[in-house]
Write a protein that holds these residues in place. Structure first.
Motif, PDB file in Angstrom:
ATOM      1  N   TYR B  32     177.035 127.335 -72.784  1.00 44.43           N
ATOM      2  CA  TYR B  32     176.013 128.328 -72.442  1.00 44.43           C
ATOM      3  C   TYR B  32     175.224 127.937 -71.187  1.00 44.43           C
ATOM      4  O   TYR B  32     174.181 128.491 -70.894  1.00 44.43           O
ATOM      5  N   ASP B  35     177.609 130.521 -65.757  1.00 45.66           N
ATOM      6  CA  ASP B  35     178.386 131.760 -65.885  1.00 45.66           C
ATOM      7  C   ASP B  35     179.604 131.606 -64.981  1.00 45.66           C
ATOM      8  O   ASP B  35     180.047 130.470 -64.749  1.00 45.66           O
ATOM      9  N   VAL B  48     170.314 127.450 -78.071  1.00 48.59           N
ATOM     10  CA  VAL B  48     170.898 128.787 -77.968  1.00 48.59           C
ATOM     11  C   VAL B  48     170.734 129.492 -79.306  1.00 48.59           C
ATOM     12  O   VAL B  48     171.095 128.938 -80.352  1.00 48.59           O
ATOM     13  N   LEU B  50     171.662 132.924 -81.580  1.00 50.52           N
ATOM     14  CA  LEU B  50     172.642 134.019 -81.663  1.00 50.52           C
ATOM     15  C   LEU B  50     172.176 135.024 -82.707  1.00 50.52           C
ATOM     16  O   LEU B  50     172.704 135.075 -83.827  1.00 50.52           O
ATOM     17  N   ARG B  74     171.631 136.436 -72.488  1.00 48.86           N
ATOM     18  CA  ARG B  74     172.996 136.149 -72.054  1.00 48.86           C
ATOM     19  C   ARG B  74     173.979 137.054 -72.781  1.00 48.86           C
ATOM     20  O   ARG B  74     173.890 137.234 -73.985  1.00 48.86           O
ATOM     21  N   GLY B  77     178.788 136.020 -70.377  1.00 49.74           N
ATOM     22  CA  GLY B  77     178.864 134.895 -69.443  1.00 49.74           C
ATOM     23  C   GLY B  77     179.823 135.102 -68.289  1.00 49.74           C
ATOM     24  O   GLY B  77     180.216 134.148 -67.624  1.00 49.74           O
ATOM     25  N   THR B  92     168.194 130.048 -74.589  1.00 46.31           N
ATOM     26  CA  THR B  92     169.136 131.095 -74.222  1.00 46.31           C
ATOM     27  C   THR B  92     169.394 131.944 -75.467  1.00 46.31           C
ATOM     28  O   THR B  92     169.685 131.405 -76.538  1.00 46.31           O
ATOM     29  N   SER B  94     171.890 134.478 -76.852  1.00 56.50           N
ATOM     30  CA  SER B  94     173.194 135.127 -76.677  1.00 56.50           C
ATOM     31  C   SER B  94     173.218 136.402 -77.501  1.00 56.50           C
ATOM     32  O   SER B  94     172.882 136.395 -78.689  1.00 56.50           O
TER      33      SER B  94
END
Lengths: 464, 464
Positions: B32, B35, B48, B50, B74, B77, B92, B94
């Motif tokens: 993560y 990109d 991260v 989710l 994000r 990516g 981050t 996701s």
């Protein structure tokens, strides 16, 4: 603002811009008080300035900021939301002398124009070069590009070609501090930084004043083929719209008129319309070659399937032009019936039959004539509330009817204004429609652009 | 931010959202960090998350605001501007587990989707209903709708059907304070208040996080007809683009590949392209009936008139699909040649020949291979700077080449990014392109939305 502030401000303008045309005589100011929105009766402005160039606009705003005087930008005054009505003690800046088309750029397919050019004049100028400027409010002959940019105007062909916001690739603006800023250019696609252009389009002069615009052009489309379909009920016309969409037809125009509108328009233009029909659809296609005829054959079948009593294809372009012209002037035909206030609700396309039913219910409940026409392919309907000129309760009746219409549109997941703007006339519905959190974000944006609150106060955002 | 802040923040997340998938292991975080932008090497994020639903996103942002921790949204990516790269000490988020299509609404021609759905998956789902979602970045198979919304992604067919911004009618966002706000709905046209939706689209998560989108659909267009034209020079291909535009053709696709691209693509896909041509144009039309063939006949004549050595019409849809697929994968073909950094300049259409000449000049001056393909009908070119994997000066050479390319595009009245975004990789060019006054307005907007500066810091806006 007290009188001495106004006097000092005007004195500062005269000193700084001795050649500017500045109106302060009450008789002159009268013509800049209202727009075309019935029953809005603002006071006259402090003064009206008619600049001819951007530098004058910048200086006017700089002085207004210094003296804390409100500034109201104004185009041709054809607005239907009170966006350009005068503010007490404020300076109205008319852009009608900034009326030059600066460049038609064929290789980049853009036109660069000042805001005071009329929509129809711009269309005509680019048409002479074989090019097409798409946004076409019904008021094309009398509305200015600046007003179109302010309200994010739509029109008859935005179903296919998009609204004003979709046509703008560059702007020159004057900010609330009097700074001249260029946004965008002649490039079609640009992902560099925030989308300030689409934010400013539709903000009705409350974030910045637009002094120049670069607008996207297209090649002139082929001539349209026009289908008229007459229906025994509004419901069947609404069903036909859904059937046309479901059949995969993408018309360039898909307009509705109800019986009152059909008759008023036919009285004015003697078109031989079916005066007994409850509703008429006007469906057009400008696909090349046989594409248009084929698309209208499918639309024709969809209309007949939904219960159309009769359909006609206007094959003669002159006849089709006449029909389109009559549709554009429908509001003026309404005005012969009484005082007409045009509303501007929009609903998701599939909810059009429900909105039409709501309009009928509201008219019946309140004992009012409401004549409806509009860009039904977009879900955008214009219910026109018709009131007797001499009715002393006219305004009160109007407020009840618009309230019911706005709440009905919101209840169907729609909008209180699809293309005319919130302006001064619909501010109390903004929060109801968009929610307090969204309006709080708008207020934060307003403060970011205009910390002193001098740009068109009392428009768009409700009082805090 | 010190370590204890990070630990306290993670502890707060675990307490408040015990079922949330939260990655903190360094090995997990590695995936993560970056990109698809070559030569961007950020540190790993603090953690991260989710989430699977909006309420979790809102709680995460609320906690991040409380602890003053940066938040980076994000998607898949696949970005090419570093918009989703990690921020030191930041969380981050996701969106790849928020990957449900919530509703395909046929009667209103919209789809409601979570942001983690891949572009191709969305296209496929609506195609099964006879409907068409237009925006199609070349990375369609691997990019998410959320990323598309963040960058205002374009693609091959936005020439005719518009960019991502044009397709959005509604959003659900989480603001910087963790509030869930709905903007718009299923209505196509709406002039009520400010255009917050087009402002947020393209802001790369720096103004708000997008948790749901309502996107406009169309009927599936007819199958495309495809013309390939091969040119002895880049200049003649550029001239052909101008001639196609001047002839009034509006293709659905108008793509260019230079010789390096033609060869790399042909090596990968064995398409039998003319490997000696200096440039190839791929021109498509999806007009109904005979319209497409007629449009391509005009385009064919324009190409030959501009000096095309040969032209071919792909009449077999499977063959055309293969060509389109090969074009979409051109960047991956580039990556076989070395480290490829894809740039994303855009210029006014008429300036395409000049931009192509600038690219050739820069490649020659700097002794680099630059392979160019792109959406030339929009003026959007992707020069790919190809560097040896082992070149220790690779990064320095890249910086010199991108600097020259960006300055050349700005010099031609264009943009440093037409569809990939400023992200982290082009921040130093924002002010050069847009000017300090426009960037100051962007900063004011940023502060209005995100007063604490926690949303994707270090992206889009240059450091103050």
């Amino acid at each position: 603002m007290d009188t001495s502030t106004g006097a000092a401000f005007l004195e500062a303008i005269r000193t700084s811009l001795p050649n500017l045309r500045l109106l302060t005589d009450l008789l002159d100011l009268e013509g800049y008080r209202r727009d075309e929105t019935a029953y809005l009766e603002p006071p006259p402005p402090l003064a009206v300035a008619l600049p001819t160039e951007t530098a004058e606009v910048a200086e006017l705003v700089r002085l207004a900021a210094q003296h804390r005087v409100p500034v109201v930008p104004r185009g041709a005054g054809s607005g239907l939301s009170g966006g350009a009505i005068a503010v007490a003690g404020g300076l109205t800046i008319s852009f009608m002398r900034m009326n030059r088309i600066l460049e038609i750029d064929r290789s980049n397919l853009v036109v660069i124009t000042q805001p005071g050019v009329l929509n129809a004049a711009l269309k005509q100028a680019v048409a002479a070069e074989g090019l097409f400027y798409a946004p076409d409010p019904a008021s094309t002959e009398i509305c200015s590009i600046g007003g179109n940019l302010g309200t994010n105007a739509g029109g008859l062909c935005c179903l296919k070609y998009g609204v004003t916001r979709d046509a703008v690739v560059g702007l020159e603006i004057v900010t609330a501090s009097g700074e001249v800023v260029r946004l965008g250019g002649r490039t079609t696609k640009d992902a560099a930084g925030y989308g300030l252009i689409p934010l400013i389009i539709g903000s009705q002069g409350t974030l910045a004043l637009i002094t120049e615009a670069t607008l996207r052009l297209r090649p002139t489309p082929p001539p349209s083929v026009t289908l008229l379909a007459f229906f025994p009920s509004l419901t069947s016309a609404g069903d036909a719209v859904a059937a046309v969409v479901a059949a995969g037809v993408e018309p360039s125009t898909l307009e509705l008129m109800d019986r009152t509108t059909i008759r008023a328009v036919d009285d004015d233009h003697h078109l031989g319309l079916d005066r007994d029909a409850a509703a008429m659809l006007m469906i057009e296609s400008d696909l090349p070659g046989a594409g248009a005829t084929r698309a209208l054959e499918i639309a024709d079948a969809a209309c007949l399937g939904a219960g159309a009593a009769s359909t006609i294809v206007a094959t003669d372009p002159a006849e089709a032009d006449l029909l389109r012209q009559a549709r554009r002037e429908a509001f003026h035909s309404m005005e012969r019936l009484g005082v007409a206030r045009m509303e501007d609700v929009g609903v998701p396309r599939g909810r059009v039959p429900a909105m039409l039913a709501e309009i009928e219910r509201i008219a019946a409940e309140q004992g009012l004539t409401i004549a409806t026409f509009g860009h039904v392919g977009d879900g955008n309907l214009h219910p026109n509330i018709i009131l007797d000129r001499d009715d002393p309760d006219g305004h009160a009746k109007l407020l009840r009817a618009t309230d019911a219409l706005c709440r009905a549109a919101i209840g169907l997941g729609g909008t209180v204004t699809a293309e005319h703007g919130i302006g001064a006339s619909r501010r109390e519905y903004l929060e109801l429609q968009r929610g307090s959190a969204a309006v709080a974000l708008m207020r934060a944006v307003k403060t970011a652009f205009d910390p002193l609150g001098i740009l068109n106060p009392g428009k768009v955002l409700p009082d805090a």
